[in-house]
Structure formats: C-alpha cells, structure tokens
Motif scaffolding. Structure first.
Motif, PDB file in Angstrom:
ATOM      1  N   ILE A   1       0.849  -1.215   0.000  1.00  0.00           N
ATOM      2  CA  ILE A   1       0.000   0.000   0.000  1.00  0.00           C
ATOM      3  C   ILE A   1       0.876   1.254   0.000  1.00  0.00           C
ATOM      4  CG2 ILE A   1      -1.825   1.260   1.210  1.00  0.00           C
ATOM      5  CD1 ILE A   1      -2.822  -1.400   2.299  1.00  0.00           C
ATOM      6  N   ASP A   2       1.948   1.206   0.756  1.00  0.00           N
ATOM      7  CA  ASP A   2       2.871   2.362   0.750  1.00  0.00           C
ATOM      8  C   ASP A   2       3.381   2.632  -0.669  1.00  0.00           C
ATOM      9  OD1 ASP A   2       2.597   2.732   3.441  1.00  0.00           O
ATOM     10  OD2 ASP A   2       4.419   1.639   3.988  1.00  0.00           O
ATOM     11  N   ARG A   3       3.679   1.544  -1.358  1.00  0.00           N
ATOM     12  CA  ARG A   3       4.163   1.689  -2.747  1.00  0.00           C
ATOM     13  C   ARG A   3       3.045   2.285  -3.614  1.00  0.00           C
ATOM     14  NH1 ARG A   3       3.809  -1.808  -6.949  1.00  0.00           N
ATOM     15  NH2 ARG A   3       2.984  -3.395  -5.561  1.00  0.00           N
ATOM     16  N   GLY A   4       1.829   1.770  -3.433  1.00  0.00           N
ATOM     17  CA  GLY A   4       0.693   2.280  -4.212  1.00  0.00           C
ATOM     18  C   GLY A   4       0.480   3.762  -3.965  1.00  0.00           C
TER      19      GLY A   4
ATOM     20  N   ASN B   1       0.639   9.193  -5.595  1.00  0.00           N
ATOM     21  CA  ASN B   1       0.942  10.557  -5.128  1.00  0.00           C
ATOM     22  C   ASN B   1       1.950  11.250  -6.041  1.00  0.00           C
ATOM     23  OD1 ASN B   1      -0.703  11.042  -2.968  1.00  0.00           O
ATOM     24  ND2 ASN B   1       0.831  10.665  -1.396  1.00  0.00           N
ATOM     25  N   LYS B   2       2.955  10.492  -6.454  1.00  0.00           N
ATOM     26  CA  LYS B   2       3.966  11.083  -7.326  1.00  0.00           C
ATOM     27  C   LYS B   2       3.323  11.561  -8.629  1.00  0.00           C
ATOM     28  CE  LYS B   2       8.503  10.239  -9.328  1.00  0.00           C
ATOM     29  NZ  LYS B   2       9.595   9.282  -9.540  1.00  0.00           N
TER      30      LYS B   2
ATOM     31  N   PRO C   1       0.363  10.815   4.410  1.00  0.00           N
ATOM     32  CA  PRO C   1       0.683   9.560   5.092  1.00  0.00           C
ATOM     33  C   PRO C   1       0.236   9.526   6.559  1.00  0.00           C
ATOM     34  CG  PRO C   1       2.564  10.352   3.849  1.00  0.00           C
ATOM     35  CD  PRO C   1       1.545  11.441   3.815  1.00  0.00           C
ATOM     36  N   GLN C   2      -0.295   8.369   6.952  1.00  0.00           N
ATOM     37  CA  GLN C   2      -0.666   8.095   8.347  1.00  0.00           C
ATOM     38  C   GLN C   2      -0.251   6.654   8.629  1.00  0.00           C
ATOM     39  OE1 GLN C   2      -4.840   8.529   9.468  1.00  0.00           O
ATOM     40  NE2 GLN C   2      -5.159  10.140   7.958  1.00  0.00           N
ATOM     41  N   GLU C   3      -0.134   6.317   9.889  1.00  0.00           N
ATOM     42  CA  GLU C   3       0.199   4.940  10.245  1.00  0.00           C
ATOM     43  C   GLU C   3      -0.862   3.988   9.684  1.00  0.00           C
ATOM     44  OE1 GLU C   3       2.945   3.840  11.516  1.00  0.00           O
ATOM     45  OE2 GLU C   3       2.237   1.763  11.524  1.00  0.00           O
TER      46      GLU C   3
ATOM     47  N   ALA D   1      -8.618   7.028   2.783  1.00  0.00           N
ATOM     48  CA  ALA D   1     -10.006   7.498   2.942  1.00  0.00           C
ATOM     49  C   ALA D   1     -10.046   9.016   3.042  1.00  0.00           C
ATOM     50  CB  ALA D   1     -10.640   6.853   4.180  1.00  0.00           C
ATOM     51  N   ALA D   2      -9.134   9.564   3.837  1.00  0.00           N
ATOM     52  CA  ALA D   2      -9.130  11.022   4.027  1.00  0.00           C
ATOM     53  C   ALA D   2      -8.891  11.746   2.710  1.00  0.00           C
ATOM     54  CB  ALA D   2      -8.057  11.407   5.043  1.00  0.00           C
TER      55      ALA D   2
END
Lengths: 374, 432
Positions: free
Chosen positions: A157-160, A165-166, A270-272, A279-280
């Motif tokens: 998910i971080d990669r996604g 985002n990029k 980013p959030q933990e 969602a935000a």
C-alpha cells in the motif's frame, strides 16, 4: 513532448492489452474517479477508467433510458461493443445515478471475473464519513485480496500511495506552468496528460511526466495565448472541442473536471493507518457536485483556481442531463460573474456540433476584445 | 366495456383521508400562528427525529408537495417557467422544479404565500435530494440545512458499522436541531414517533398485501391518495390511526369480495410515479376491465415489507410486535435506521437486478397479467435502471408496455399517444 500522452489516450486499448502481455497482471475497468487507485496499484492491477468514444451508437437504447447522460451511455456502448474485452474486472465507486446504470448493465451483460460496487459516501462533509469510508476500504481490500489470491501488505500500500501521489505531484507541477503569461503547453495537451493518466501504468506515466518537466521550462509555443479560459463541469475528454477552442485565439489554462484537476489535485497524507490516509484523501478531494452539500465547498476552490491562473473567462459545460452539475450551475455562474469572470454555458452530447459551438464560442471570445474597440 | 362481475363501492374512509391531508398542509402553513415549528425536506427524511422537538412541529415534504403542484397543471407550468428563468435545466426532477418554482413565485399550491420553513431536514440517496434543499435554502435567503447521507448500499450489506454511520449523523442532527430551534429535545417523543413510523409503514404494507386478492379491493389510482400519509406524516399518530381504520375497511372488502373495479378481468402493475396530471389513463384501463393493483413504487415508497415464513411478501414485523421496549435515544435511532434502510424502494439505487426480482415477485404474488413501465423523465431516481427492468420482464415472459412521460411536467406527456400505446397493450392482454 506531449505526443506520448496523446498516443496513450488514442490507443488506450492497445496499450492495456500490451501491458497485460508485458506485466502479466490483471486490468480493472472502473467508473468514476472516486475509485481508490492506490489499492489497485498496490495489488499490481492496472486501473483503466472506462470512457466513451464520442461516436454515435445504437446499442444502449435497450439498457439505459434516454434521459440519462450521454456519457454513461457512451461508456456502456464501449463495453457492449467489446472494446474492453481485455479487462478482468469492473468496479464503481459510488457517484452519480447515471454512471451507476452503466455499471449495473455492464455487470449483467458483460460478465467479468470480478465486479465491485464501493459504497463511497456522498456526505463527505460529515466527520463520520472518514471512519465509514475507512471501513469500506477494508471490505474492498479484502475483496481484492480474495480476487488476486494473496494479501496486500502495508508495504504494497505504501508503494501504491507513493506511485499515485507522485503522479499527482508531477501533474500539479506541469499545471504550474499554465500560470505563466505565455503557458508552454495548451489545454489540449494538459487534457491528454491527465486523461491518459487514468488509463496507463502510473509508473510509466510518471516517467513521461518527468521527461516533460525537464523540457517544459525551455519550451516556447509558437502561438498567441489569447484569452485565458477555464473550463468547468461534467466529465470532459472532448479533445476535438478543446482543439477547436484553442484555435480561436484562446488558451485553456485550468479546469475543474474529473478528467482534470478534480482527479489529481490533492494527495494522500501519510498516516500509520494506511486505509485511513487513503479514505481522508478521497473525502477531502475537490468534490463532484453530487457530493458538495450542505455547504458549497467547490465554489471557493474554483474561484481560487481562477485567481491563481489569472482566468479571464469560464466555459461552463455539462453532459446533457447531468443533474449534479445542472443543480450547481446557476449558483456557480453567479458566483464567478460576481467575481468579474464572465461565463458561457455549453451542453455536451456524445458528439459535439463543432461548427455550431465554434460560432458560439467565437461570440463569447469577442466580448473580451470589446474594450479594445472603444 | 367488460362485464360487471363484482360488487363495488367507494371507500367509507375516503373523505376522512381527504380532510386529514388538507388539515396537514394547513397545520404546516399555520404552525407559526400557534408558536409551532415548520421544517421542509424529502418524503424519505427521517421525520421521526424532528418530532422530538414537540407535538407542534409540522413538515412540508417536497415530493408530495411537488405532486400536488403537478395535479394543478397551470400552476405547475408557472413553477417550471419561474425556476427555469433562474437558469435551472428543464430536465431536472419535476418535483424539485415544482417546489423551487413555488418558492420563486412565493405561492403555496394550497393558497397564500409559500410558507417558508424554519429549517431544512432531509436525507440524500438520489443525486437531487440534498442539492434540492441546498438550493431551496439559498432561494429562501439561508434557511438552516441538515442533510443525512443514507447511501450506504443494499440492505443485505447494512451491518452495524454502516448503521453507525447513519445513526451518528442523526445524533449530530439532534444536537443541531436543539441549537437552531432553541428547544430541548424530548427522547420520549422520538421513541413514540419511531413506534408510530414502524406501525404506519407496516400497516400500509399490510393494506397493499390485501390487494393480492381477486378481485382487488383497491385500485392504484385510489391508493395514490392513501399512501400519501406515509409520505407526509409517517411518524405521527394520525397516520397510524388512519391506516388502522383503512386496514379494517379493506379487510371487510376482501371478505365480501368488494372490488375496486367491478369488471376486473386483467390485473396489471405500473412503475414509478404516474403522470399526475393524467391519471385518467387508469380509468381508461378500467373501462376495459384492467385494474392496476399497485406497483413497487406504491407499495414500498413508504411501505415496510419482509419475507414471511411461507416465502411471500408481507408487512414487516414492528418492534412493538417483537416486544422490543425502546428506552434510549440511540436505541430508537438504531431501530429507525435499520427499519428505514430495509425499504424495498431504496434497493434499486444499487442494483437493477434487485428491483427486477422484487417486481417479478409482485407479478407472481399479486397475480399480475402485465406491466406498464412509466419511463419517467421527471424522476431519474425511480427511473434508474428501468430499461433493464423491462428486459427482465421480457425474459420472464411477462407482457410489458413502456411509455414515456413525466410525473410533474405536462410538456413531456402525450396523452393521446399514450392511449394508443395502451390500446395495443389491451389487445395483447386480450381485452380489446
């Protein structure tokens, strides 16, 4: 410089078929830009937004009543004609009623190995929408994992998030150049750039954007900028119209479309809890009018865009029968005009009468030249 | 003209219903004279919630109001022109245009000036709902507005988490109601309103279920005048009392084979709101012995249904019938949310197949011979997926007649053309 984007947009089906061969991954067709692409990229799925072809068609009449928008019918026509025969699945993120019908008919008549209706909330202004969508994303992630046969990790998910985002950051950087007195790109080029992002591998798109950003600072267009316009309204990938418009001594410098800024304007912070972060992002993005209530949060955002991009006039366009935009337009036009930005309204159908529209747009543009005459 | 086979007579309760409806609209208009409160919103609003503000709180629900305007074709035309002159498109919801046009004209269809509400309170499931009252608020100079998002999906997916989303909005809404009215909220009144709403909407389903009988004790044109209490006051004791009496009277009609249409020989259903200015179409059908026994719309716009042990549709069992004692605000809202989201007429917003399945159920259980589908240009919400529903009927071998019109804008309904289409359908049904 922008040819690659045009090529991707024009040959979208060939691109996706080739991507499947190259990557061996699944392709998911989707309706509406509220679909959380981060999770699809995390799952190594290629998200492809289903769009129309702007051709007259006669295959959707038995499926969608003619009072619904031409865009939703044009999209279904593509499916019924087999043009998306390479997709492995189909999904929708809840938006207007019109495109929902396309999804429903698609699921019934064009069988897929995976179909998903994401209950994206409409009440994006209530604080309860955040946990609600967070929960919906959990359910969706579980469904995706079941489909692809393996879990989607936090790392995935971080990669996604990073890739999507990029893409947003790079497109926003390109848009920055449109603020210049003589923008080094046209509105048509910007449209190809954003719309192609909705149908190609984001990493490949990012690489193309980086190339553009290297060259853009030194690019000079051999044309007059003319009247600086913004374009607002329903889904719009009518490149023929934009090309005609920019042949009339005008330039589209910014937009509020789901094929434009609404698609990429804000990022995932980013959030933990990754799903909460995603969602935000979708709750807080510049809203589609169908979700813009009780307050009108679109309007200050649009006005800010108009100021930032030094807009002289606004074309307010809508897909015929598009209720959410029809309900916003009188107040939107009033707001812009009260702020010194003249507006002009055009109603779009599957095919656009370019000749008639040219005459009308010319008349609108002439009003900007009047002060010079006297 | 088909042969008269059954005895028939008007409903004894008819005039009582007319008076109750008229009184309700008057109560709304005159609420301020007695220190009461007025609110406006959709017919699907959680109307039991503002009831906690007191017994003198009256509502104007937009869709039934829009239908009342539509019945007055001249006034409707003026409303359309007034709102279109403000820049609103003529293909928008016809009820919305009737309602907003009334505000612009400052005329109430029941006489006098348009009675501006003290606040707007609505739900949002169709694209137009919250936007409707957003615009109404602006036209009225800023009436306070609270909208509840109910687009949480199919009832089969309405789990605790999704219910919490709705309940939390309602809890916020109660705080908002106290703030803008300056009144203390009475949970006992809310609880009673929830009981009332469950009973009234279940009773309406029970009444509709009686129409499974041959001959049908009610025809759909008459039912339009009866279901309206579920759209304007479903949470009030008057609605419960009226539906109890109506249920008893319809039971007598069933027991004694008193028909709505004495020459009943074929039974049809319709779909979506009818073209209100042209209800004579129903009388035209009846002249050939064809009775419309209802529709998914008439049965379940408000009616609360469940699948009974024998697999058929019947009235939903109320909390009071289940022996549930509601004691807290949260419990009341949870029960109300669950009850509301089970509404059959909400399921089609997510699934064409669900709607087709429900309509085919009605065809089977109500012993229906054919279906008239109103392709209603005035309501995109209820016309959603209607073409797919037509295909489902064709596939099931059920005769179906689609006809195009508009529930509230006579400019989009062609009576003579519709009658010609109906003639062909009557021939298909073997009655002409």
């Amino acid at each position: 410089m922008f040819d690659k984007f045009k090529e991707w947009y024009t040959n979208r089906h060939d691109y996706a078929k080739d991507w499947k061969k190259r990557k061996g991954g699944k392709v998911l067709g989707y309706f509406c830009t509220y679909v959380p692409e981060e999770l699809l990229v995390a799952a190594d799925i290629l998200p492809v937004r289903i769009l129309g072809s702007h051709e007259a068609q006669d295959v959707t009449e038995p499926h969608i009543f003619g009072m619904f928008c031409p865009f939703c019918r044009d999209c279904l026509a593509q499916g019924l004609k087999g043009r998306y025969d390479y997709i492995n699945g189909i999904m929708i993120s809840q938006s207007c009623l019109h495109i929902r019908q396309t999804y429903n008919s698609w699921v019934k008549h064009i069988p897929q190995e995976f179909s998903y209706y994401l209950y994206m909330p409409h009440g994006v202004q209530t604080p309860h929408a955040y946990p609600f969508l967070h929960g919906e994303l959990e359910v969706f992630k579980n469904a995706l994992e079941k489909w692809i046969g393996h879990p989607i990790s936090d790392k995935d998910i971080d990669r996604g998030i990073e890739i999507v985002n990029k893409n947003r950051q790079l497109m926003k950087q390109v848009y920055e150049f449109r603020k210049q007195e003589e923008p080094p790109l046209t509105g048509l080029e910007a449209m190809y750039m954003v719309v192609s992002s909705q149908m190609v591998d984001k990493e490949e798109h990012n690489r193309a954007l980086e190339e553009v950003l290297k060259e853009l600072p030194n690019r000079k267009l051999n044309r007059n900028t003319g009247t600086r316009l913004m374009i607002l309204g329903s889904e719009d990938d009518d490149t023929e119209f934009v090309e005609m418009l920019e042949s009339l001594d005008s330039t589209l410098v910014v937009d509020d479309h789901c094929t434009g800024t609404r698609y990429f304007w804000n990022e995932v912070e980013p959030q933990e809890d990754r799903l909460a972060a995603i969602a935000a992002r979708y709750i807080d993005r510049p809203p589609c009018p169908s979700k813009d209530w009780p307050e009108r949060k679109r309007f200050p955002h649009i006005l800010q865009l108009a100021k930032d991009y030094n807009v002289q006039g606004a074309l307010v366009i809508q897909q015929k029968f598009c209720d959410p935009h029809e309900l916003d337009m009188p107040a939107l036009r009033k707001m812009l005009e009260e702020n010194g930005i003249p507006t002009y309204f055009l109603e779009f159908d599957v095919t656009v009468p370019i000749g008639q529209f040219k005459t009308r747009v010319e008349a609108f543009l002439e009003t900007f030249a009047l002060p010079d005459l006297f | 003209m088909a042969e008269i086979k059954y005895q028939t007579k008007p409903l004894d309760i008819w005039n009582e219903g007319k008076a109750l409806r008229q009184q309700y609209y008057e109560n709304y208009a005159k609420a301020h004279e007695k220190g009461g409160i007025r609110w406006a919103g959709g017919a699907w609003a959680y109307s039991a919630v503002p009831a906690g503000l007191g017994d003198d709180v009256w509502s104007l629900t937009g869709e039934p109001y829009g239908a009342s305007v539509a019945f007055d074709k001249k006034f409707a035309a003026r409303c359309h022109e007034a709102i279109e002159a403000k820049g609103f498109a003529r293909d928008l919801c016809a009820y919305l245009r009737n309602y907003l046009g009334s505000i612009v004209l400052d005329e109430y269809v029941f006489g006098g000036k348009f009675p501006k509400p003290d606040f707007q309170w609505t739900t949002h499931i169709c694209c137009s709902h919250a936007k409707w009252y957003q615009i109404a608020s602006e036209l009225e100079g800023g009436t306070p507005l609270f909208c509840i998002d109910v687009s949480t999906g199919l009832y089969q997916d309405f789990d605790e988490r999704r219910r919490e989303y709705v309940v939390n909005q309602l809890l916020d809404g109660i705080n908002w109601l106290e703030k803008i009215t300056g009144r203390d909220y009475d949970d006992e009144k809310l609880i009673q309103a929830v009981y009332n709403e469950c009973e009234a909407t279940s009773l309406w389903a029970e009444i509709c279920a009686m129409n499974k009988t041959i001959p049908a004790p009610l025809d759909e044109k008459t039912m339009y005048s009866l279901y309206v209490f579920g759209t304007i006051m479903k949470h009030r004791p008057e609605a419960v009392a009226f539906y109890r009496k109506l249920r008893d009277e319809v039971q007598v009609r069933v027991d004694n084979k008193i028909a709505a249409v004495g020459n009943e020989q074929r039974r049809v259903i319709t779909d979506t709101q009818p073209p209100w200015g042209f209800l004579e179409v129903f009388r035209y059908l009846e002249s050939y012995g064809v009775v419309s026994v209802g529709s998914l719309y008439t049965f379940s716009l408000i009616g609360a249904w469940e699948v009974k042990d024998d697999g058929t549709w019947g009235p939903k069992t109320t909390p009071q019938e289940q022996g549930i004692d509601i004691t807290t605000r949260r419990q009341a809202l949870e029960i109300l949310a669950d009850w509301t989201h089970a509404r059959p007429e909400w399921q089609h917003f997510y699934s064409a197949q669900k709607k087709s399945d429900m309509m085919l159920r009605i065809v089977r259980e109500w012993q229906v011979d054919g279906v008239l589908l109103h392709y209603n240009r005035g309501c995109e919400g209820l016309s959603l997926n209607i073409a797919e529903n037509r295909l489902a009927f064709k596939e099931a071998g059920v005769p179906v007649l689609p006809f195009e019109g508009n529930m509230g804008d006579e400019r989009e309904f062609d009576l003579e053309r519709t009658k010609k289409a109906v003639d062909s359908f009557l021939e298909l049904l073997g009655v002409k």
